[in-house]
Design a protein around this motif. Structure first.
Motif, PDB file in Angstrom:
ATOM      1  N   ALA A 265       1.656  -8.274  11.718  1.00 47.39           N
ATOM      2  CA  ALA A 265       1.928  -7.162  11.687  1.00 47.39           C
ATOM      3  C   ALA A 265       3.063  -7.115   9.768  1.00 47.39           C
ATOM      4  N   GLN A 266       3.956  -8.372   9.122  1.00 51.89           N
ATOM      5  CA  GLN A 266       4.554  -8.480   8.443  1.00 51.89           C
ATOM      6  C   GLN A 266       3.573  -8.191   6.539  1.00 51.89           C
ATOM      7  N   ALA A 267       2.935  -9.553   7.349  1.00 46.95           N
ATOM      8  CA  ALA A 267       1.672  -8.995   6.503  1.00 46.95           C
ATOM      9  C   ALA A 267       0.655  -8.229   6.101  1.00 46.95           C
ATOM     10  N   THR A 268      -0.083  -7.105   7.556  1.00 46.13           N
ATOM     11  CA  THR A 268      -0.657  -5.937   7.428  1.00 46.13           C
ATOM     12  C   THR A 268       0.283  -5.077   6.328  1.00 46.13           C
ATOM     13  N   GLY A 269       1.589  -4.605   6.738  1.00 42.28           N
ATOM     14  CA  GLY A 269       2.700  -3.678   5.596  1.00 42.28           C
ATOM     15  C   GLY A 269       2.444  -4.345   3.840  1.00 42.28           C
ATOM     16  N   LEU A 270       2.122  -5.547   3.939  1.00 44.47           N
ATOM     17  CA  LEU A 270       2.072  -5.919   2.565  1.00 44.47           C
ATOM     18  C   LEU A 270       0.832  -5.804   2.025  1.00 44.47           C
ATOM     19  N   ILE A 271      -0.178  -5.879   2.985  1.00 44.78           N
ATOM     20  CA  ILE A 271      -1.234  -5.789   2.047  1.00 44.78           C
ATOM     21  C   ILE A 271      -1.962  -4.126   2.073  1.00 44.78           C
ATOM     22  N   VAL A 272      -1.186  -3.580   3.241  1.00 45.70           N
ATOM     23  CA  VAL A 272      -1.886  -1.967   2.874  1.00 45.70           C
ATOM     24  C   VAL A 272      -0.669  -1.396   1.165  1.00 45.70           C
ATOM     25  N   VAL A 273      -0.125  -1.914   1.617  1.00 49.60           N
ATOM     26  CA  VAL A 273       0.333  -1.400  -0.023  1.00 49.60           C
ATOM     27  C   VAL A 273       0.204  -1.780  -1.112  1.00 49.60           C
ATOM     28  N   VAL A 274      -0.991  -2.899  -1.179  1.00 52.16           N
ATOM     29  CA  VAL A 274      -1.414  -3.453  -2.289  1.00 52.16           C
ATOM     30  C   VAL A 274      -2.769  -2.127  -2.450  1.00 52.16           C
ATOM     31  N   VAL A 275      -3.286  -2.640  -1.008  1.00 55.43           N
ATOM     32  CA  VAL A 275      -4.668  -2.008  -0.841  1.00 55.43           C
ATOM     33  C   VAL A 275      -4.602  -0.515  -1.431  1.00 55.43           C
ATOM     34  N   ALA A 276      -3.349  -0.067  -0.767  1.00 57.85           N
ATOM     35  CA  ALA A 276      -3.165   1.990  -1.439  1.00 57.85           C
ATOM     36  C   ALA A 276      -2.875   2.246  -2.382  1.00 57.85           C
ATOM     37  N   ALA A 277      -1.978   0.726  -3.390  1.00 59.88           N
ATOM     38  CA  ALA A 277      -2.767   1.329  -5.298  1.00 59.88           C
ATOM     39  C   ALA A 277      -3.705   1.659  -5.273  1.00 59.88           C
ATOM     40  N   LEU A 278      -4.710  -0.489  -5.508  1.00 57.56           N
ATOM     41  CA  LEU A 278      -5.432  -0.320  -5.599  1.00 57.56           C
ATOM     42  C   LEU A 278      -6.399   0.749  -4.979  1.00 57.56           C
ATOM     43  N   TYR A 279      -6.275   1.706  -4.077  1.00 58.87           N
ATOM     44  CA  TYR A 279      -7.373   2.731  -3.749  1.00 58.87           C
ATOM     45  C   TYR A 279      -6.886   3.851  -4.654  1.00 58.87           C
ATOM     46  N   PHE A 280      -5.905   4.251  -5.074  1.00 60.11           N
ATOM     47  CA  PHE A 280      -5.627   5.833  -5.887  1.00 60.11           C
ATOM     48  C   PHE A 280      -5.259   5.580  -7.018  1.00 60.11           C
ATOM     49  N   GLY A 281      -5.860   3.484  -7.796  1.00 55.14           N
ATOM     50  CA  GLY A 281      -5.964   3.355  -8.587  1.00 55.14           C
ATOM     51  C   GLY A 281      -7.365   4.030  -9.026  1.00 55.14           C
ATOM     52  N   GLY A 282      -8.677   3.261  -8.315  1.00 53.24           N
ATOM     53  CA  GLY A 282     -10.182   3.465  -7.789  1.00 53.24           C
ATOM     54  C   GLY A 282      -9.938   4.973  -8.524  1.00 53.24           C
ATOM     55  N   ILE A 283      -9.737   5.719  -6.822  1.00 55.38           N
ATOM     56  CA  ILE A 283      -9.780   7.313  -7.576  1.00 55.38           C
ATOM     57  C   ILE A 283      -9.372   7.672  -8.855  1.00 55.38           C
ATOM     58  N   MET A 284      -8.182   7.966  -8.651  1.00 51.69           N
ATOM     59  CA  MET A 284      -7.733   8.228 -10.360  1.00 51.69           C
ATOM     60  C   MET A 284      -9.265   7.945 -11.388  1.00 51.69           C
ATOM     61  N   ALA A 285      -9.386   6.830 -11.518  1.00 50.46           N
ATOM     62  CA  ALA A 285     -10.462   6.134 -12.135  1.00 50.46           C
ATOM     63  C   ALA A 285     -11.592   6.221 -12.650  1.00 50.46           C
ATOM     64  N   PHE A 286     -12.227   6.383 -11.313  1.00 50.43           N
ATOM     65  CA  PHE A 286     -14.224   7.159 -11.243  1.00 50.43           C
ATOM     66  C   PHE A 286     -14.365   8.001 -10.209  1.00 50.43           C
ATOM     67  N   ALA A 287     -12.904   8.253  -9.239  1.00 53.57           N
ATOM     68  CA  ALA A 287     -13.326   9.877  -8.789  1.00 53.57           C
ATOM     69  C   ALA A 287     -13.324  11.342  -9.525  1.00 53.57           C
ATOM     70  N   CYS A 288     -12.258  10.702 -10.388  1.00 52.92           N
ATOM     71  CA  CYS A 288     -11.124  12.548 -10.805  1.00 52.92           C
ATOM     72  C   CYS A 288     -12.373  12.394 -11.988  1.00 52.92           C
TER      73      CYS A 288
END
Length: 508
Positions: A265-288
């Motif tokens: 559960a603790q590792a999942t929380g850390l992974i989510v934060v990293v993935v969310a940051a990468l996801y939003f970065g990808g959307i802003m860079a390539f989908a907007c």
């Protein structure tokens, strides 16, 4: 806001209070879905920690981690659920399929009523069905509400979401009263059955009311042209997920990888934060498509962070606060012990009473409405005040109160705490839902609604992990720490509100 590829807004027949008739279809669908969710949630951690009445008998720390992972999954799958709706089946079909799978999950949890000894396999299988079904239904039914108000004023859209949010909380009020009573007083699995029946009612209302939606929630021409590509991507994703899960299971079963529930559960929380940051970065860079879209997506990212902070405190109602209610609260009235889960109906009854008032207030204020970040700051600060009240009340827990429902502190402390939490929720949550549908380009609205629920997922995961500490950390210390964190987050939103407002480019 709509982009150039958005379809022409359908004309929706007006119903109650001048709102689209389809709103009541979605109102009733969510009412019964939330009845099933909150009805089961009211006693889930109690069932896991129970030994005397046929529960799973798990330790509090492990139960809290499982609770956090389950509630995390319920909201985390909103992101792929939104993607599937946007790219493959449409939001309307996703809601229908999701509701069917949710009902299947509740009835699977109830299997020990007719299959003795099936507690463990039915428990985990049922939770898996609930996670998948809610991931499909939850983001997409909210997105359809946004579709009903395409081209309408921001104030009317906010008012519509407030009415819709009231339907959610009618279900959240009734669910614990019905399901938790029969679960705690009769049989845990009967409570699961009643939650499943509630979801069936929701499906009936939804299927009967589909004509009133008048095209809302259907794939537009741009999305229909990409359906084949979306199906291929979905298939690759499912295969990749199956391979990953199989490999993880093999490593754990062979002893090559040592994993505990809490550590996972603790590792999942850390992974989510990293993935969310990468996801939003990808959307802003390539989908907007332009600077305005990038700025607005960045604001949605900030709302994601604010939502995660808010729900990490608020969702302790079903975990640490539920355990506090069971073990340290005097629940005896005139010789009768109030079911633990009933106190979780306090928050929704406050919302039922206050949501229409708040909805009318936003409309009356008009151009003087507090901005999106100001409302977020207010919500977080009020949540923190509620935890300060509970920390104060914890100081009066008498010695030897644990496990004796007639000895702990009065229920008034929890009532006051839930009042502050409710006002904070009304300032933040319906406004957050509405803001995402206004800020996101139409072609990305399902995915962006998914990120909103991903923020809730992260908050739920943290809430479950905190619950595991309630037996080792004094309640007053635990709740004070939570209060300090969320109040600090609220102050940051208030401080940077002018800058965030500029990034919305006129969205109110």
């Amino acid at each position: 806001m709509t982009d150039s590829a958005a379809p022409t807004a359908p004309t929706h027949e007006r119903g109650a209070f001048g709102h689209p008739r389809g709103l009541m279809t979605l109102f009733n669908t969510e009412l019964w879905e939330r009845f099933s969710y909150y009805g089961m949630r009211a006693f889930l951690i109690l069932y896991m920690t129970d030994v005397a009445r046929g529960g799973l008998g798990l330790e509090t720390q492990i139960s809290g981690a499982i609770y956090g992972l389950y509630t995390f999954g319920v909201y985390a799958l909103a992101l792929p659920g939104g993607w599937i709706a946007d790219r493959v089946i449409g939001q309307r079909q996703a809601v229908l399929i999701g509701g069917i799978v949710i009902a299947l999950g509740h009835f699977t949890l109830a299997a020990p009523l007719i299959i003795p000894g099936s507690d463990y396999w039915s428990f985990y299988l049922g939770l898996m069905f609930l996670v998948i079904g809610t991931g499909l239904l939850k983001p997409n039914v909210s997105a359809i509400v946004g579709d009903l108000y395409e081209g309408d004023t921001p104030e009317r859209r906010d008012a519509g979401f407030s009415i819709y949010y009231m339907g959610i909380n009618i279900g959240a009020f009734l669910g614990p009263l019905v399901c938790s009573y029969f679960a705690e007083k009769v049989d845990w699995h009967l409570g699961f059955s009643l939650a499943g029946i509630g979801m069936v009612f929701g499906l009936i209302f939804y299927m009967r009311g589909i004509p009133a939606l008048k095209g809302a929630g259907e794939l537009n021409e741009e999305a229909l042209a990409r359906v084949d590509q979306g199906r291929k991507q979905l298939m690759y994703g499912l295969i990749g997920t199956a391979v990953f899960c199989g490999a993880m299971y093999a490593l754990i079963a062979s002893g090559a990888l040592a994993v505990t529930v809490v550590g996972f559960a603790q590792a999942t929380g850390l992974i989510v934060v990293v993935v969310a940051a990468l996801y939003f970065g990808g959307i802003m860079a390539f989908a907007c498509r332009d600077k305005v879209e990038r700025h607005r997506i960045f604001v949605i990212f900030l709302l994601f962070i604010g939502a995660a902070m808010f729900w990490s405190g608020f969702e302790q109602a079903g975990s640490s606060m539920n355990i506090f209610t069971r073990d340290l609260t005097d629940r005896v009235i005139f010789g009768w012990e109030v079911p633990t889960g009933w106190l979780q109906s306090i928050n929704p009854i406050f919302i039922i009473l206050l949501a229409p008032v708040m909805g009318l207030l936003w409309v009356k204020l008009g151009a003087r409405n507090p901005s999106i970040p100001v409302k977020f700051g207010m919500g977080l600060a009020l949540l923190g005040v509620g935890f300060l009240v509970l920390a104060w009340g914890s100081l009066y827990v008498p010695e030897g109160a644990a496990g004796n429902s007639a000895v702990g502190v009065g229920m008034t402390w929890l009532v006051v705490t839930y009042f502050f939490h409710t006002v904070g929720e009304l300032a933040l949550s319906p406004v957050g839902l509405s803001s995402v549908t206004k800020l996101a380009p139409h072609r990305l609205v399902g995915q962006m609604m998914g990120t909103w629920f991903m923020g809730a997922a992260l908050g739920n995961l943290v809430a479950g992990l905190i619950a595991g500490r309630i037996e080792t950390l004094p309640p007053e210390q635990l709740f004070t720490v939570v209060a300090s964190i969320v109040i600090g987050s609220g102050l940051l939103f208030l401080l940077f509100a002018p800058l965030i407002n500029r990034l919305t480019h006129g969205v109110k």
